[in-house]
Design a protein around this motif. Sequence first.
Motif, short mmCIF file in Angstrom:
data_model
loop_
_atom_site.label_atom_id
_atom_site.label_comp_id
_atom_site.label_asym_id
_atom_site.label_seq_id
_atom_site.Cartn_x
_atom_site.Cartn_y
_atom_site.Cartn_z
N GLN A 1 0.84 -1.19 0.00
CA GLN A 1 0.00 0.00 0.00
C GLN A 1 0.88 1.25 0.00
OE1 GLN A 1 -2.45 -0.27 3.50
NE2 GLN A 1 -3.45 -2.18 2.85
N PHE A 2 0.46 2.26 -0.77
CA PHE A 2 1.20 3.52 -0.85
C PHE A 2 0.16 4.66 -0.80
CE2 PHE A 2 3.23 0.20 -3.30
CZ PHE A 2 4.52 0.18 -2.80
N ASP A 3 0.43 5.69 0.01
CA ASP A 3 -0.58 6.74 0.18
C ASP A 3 0.01 8.14 0.11
OD1 ASP A 3 -3.28 7.40 0.48
OD2 ASP A 3 -3.03 7.78 2.62
N GLU A 4 1.11 8.31 -0.63
CA GLU A 4 1.68 9.65 -0.81
C GLU A 4 0.82 10.46 -1.77
OE1 GLU A 4 4.48 7.33 1.23
OE2 GLU A 4 3.39 6.89 -0.60
N ALA A 5 0.99 11.79 -1.72
CA ALA A 5 0.18 12.68 -2.58
C ALA A 5 0.47 12.46 -4.06
CB ALA A 5 0.44 14.14 -2.19
N ARG A 6 1.73 12.21 -4.38
CA ARG A 6 2.11 11.94 -5.78
C ARG A 6 2.97 10.69 -5.83
NH1 ARG A 6 1.60 15.60 -9.66
NH2 ARG A 6 3.47 14.85 -10.72
N LEU A 7 2.68 9.81 -6.77
CA LEU A 7 3.41 8.56 -6.92
C LEU A 7 3.69 8.28 -8.38
CD1 LEU A 7 1.36 6.34 -4.44
CD2 LEU A 7 3.77 6.92 -4.15
N THR A 8 4.80 7.65 -8.63
CA THR A 8 5.10 7.08 -9.94
C THR A 8 5.38 5.60 -9.73
OG1 THR A 8 6.03 9.14 -10.76
CG2 THR A 8 6.61 7.14 -11.94
N ALA A 9 4.73 4.74 -10.50
CA ALA A 9 4.89 3.31 -10.33
C ALA A 9 5.15 2.64 -11.67
CB ALA A 9 3.65 2.70 -9.67
N VAL A 10 6.03 1.66 -11.67
CA VAL A 10 6.28 0.82 -12.84
C VAL A 10 5.94 -0.61 -12.46
CG1 VAL A 10 7.96 0.01 -14.52
CG2 VAL A 10 8.12 2.35 -13.63
N VAL A 11 5.04 -1.22 -13.20
CA VAL A 11 4.69 -2.63 -13.03
C VAL A 11 5.30 -3.38 -14.21
CG1 VAL A 11 2.82 -4.31 -12.87
CG2 VAL A 11 2.58 -2.07 -11.80
N TYR A 12 6.24 -4.27 -13.95
CA TYR A 12 7.02 -4.87 -15.03
C TYR A 12 6.28 -6.00 -15.74
CZ TYR A 12 10.93 -2.13 -13.30
OH TYR A 12 11.75 -1.10 -12.92
N ASP A 13 5.33 -6.61 -15.08
CA ASP A 13 4.51 -7.65 -15.71
C ASP A 13 3.08 -7.39 -15.27
OD1 ASP A 13 3.14 -9.89 -16.58
OD2 ASP A 13 4.75 -11.29 -16.08
N SER A 14 2.31 -6.70 -16.11
CA SER A 14 0.99 -6.24 -15.68
C SER A 14 -0.04 -7.36 -15.57
CB SER A 14 0.48 -5.16 -16.65
OG SER A 14 0.41 -5.66 -17.96
N ALA A 15 0.31 -8.57 -16.04
CA ALA A 15 -0.57 -9.71 -15.83
C ALA A 15 -0.32 -10.36 -14.48
CB ALA A 15 -0.38 -10.74 -16.94
N ALA A 16 0.76 -9.96 -13.81
CA ALA A 16 1.12 -10.59 -12.55
C ALA A 16 0.72 -9.77 -11.34
CB ALA A 16 2.63 -10.84 -12.51
#
Length: 420
Positions: free
Chosen positions: A374-389
Amino acid sequence: MSQSERLVLATRYRLVSEIGQGANGTVWRGHDDLLDRAVAIKELRLPQDLSEAERVVFYRRTLREARAPAQLRTHSIVEVYDVVIEQGRPWIVMELIEAPSLEQLIERDGPLPLAQVAHIGRRMLDALAVAHRAGIMHRDIKPSNVLLDGDRVVLTDFGLAVSSGSASITKTGHFMGSPAYVAPEVAAGEKATPQSDLWSLGATLYAAVEGTPPFERGNVMATLSALANEEAAPPQNAGALSPVITGLLQKNPVRRLSHARAVDRLERAVSGPRSARRRTDPRYRLAVVFGLVAATVASCAIGGGALILGMMREQPGSSPAAAHTRPSVQRPAGADTNALVVRAVNDQCRLFVTSGDALDIKYNGSLVKDDVRQFDEARLTAVVYDSAACEVWVNGVLQPLGNAGERKNYTIAKSTPGAG
């Protein structure tokens, strides 16, 4: 009383009786006359054919490397009090733990229960984490160096320990350590690393569940030959611990489980799938009952035409979005209150998450199946390397699953989702 038992080290440590002997020395029950407490004293045994110059090098290295564990402070590592040189031999003064070793339990009871082995493995990983953070490798992890004092699991005998960057205390023709528990790369002459200690832990856990180490062949040369040329037989009694043990026993250190990965797999083996735990939770069963009642009421209200339309929309291939979403997925805790929540569908779920514009890294790693972050910062950048996983919730909204191997980037402002 023998001459050794009359010996007093550094005018304060009195030898009382012999506790046991190993390949590298003798352990004595002793007494610290200055502080009036019982101690354990390890007398290191030198190879017989060392030259005088080699003996001096051995003493210096032993003194330096045996003192290193004294800086380690954790419940799972034996406390080292002092190191002295007496009568031309190094002696290590330690906490006395009057408890059986793992080796003694295996010899007495045979293979141990999986729950007990899992507990031992978890405490050993804790001990290694402390040692490795301090740059210290144990180099001789084996059942006889694991003491079991009730629920306390203690890693002892750092007599062969080396710190990162130090030379190995070996001589051509001498094998230091226990062949049945030494990592293949160390047996081949390479320097000890944290990964080699993890291999030895894997061999130790293997012995605990099977009753014998994976490459024991009766003599040193046969054991080393098997270690170099054979694969370990799959453990037959490991059950849920099998992925941990086999992962630690990978001969290639690069493919071997890391410390963090070993902890994840071990905890998963102990606790079982989280979905299974939820099904046995009374609160979960009550939620299911309420859900079924609500679904029944809703279906009666919307009529048969809407039900038929819903069934048509869920036919395979009818919608690209439907092919990559799971309409019945259960919302994880925190999905409604956090800016970003990610749950692993399988063990291939890998994330890189930063906060704001300053590359404040919040998470960089992999999740095991059913893990939630879980992440609850005001601004976030996320990379999901395998979006089916990975299942991704942005401001409470489940994002469509992608294809296997497809990478997705998310730029998230609290309550203003965006994806790219």
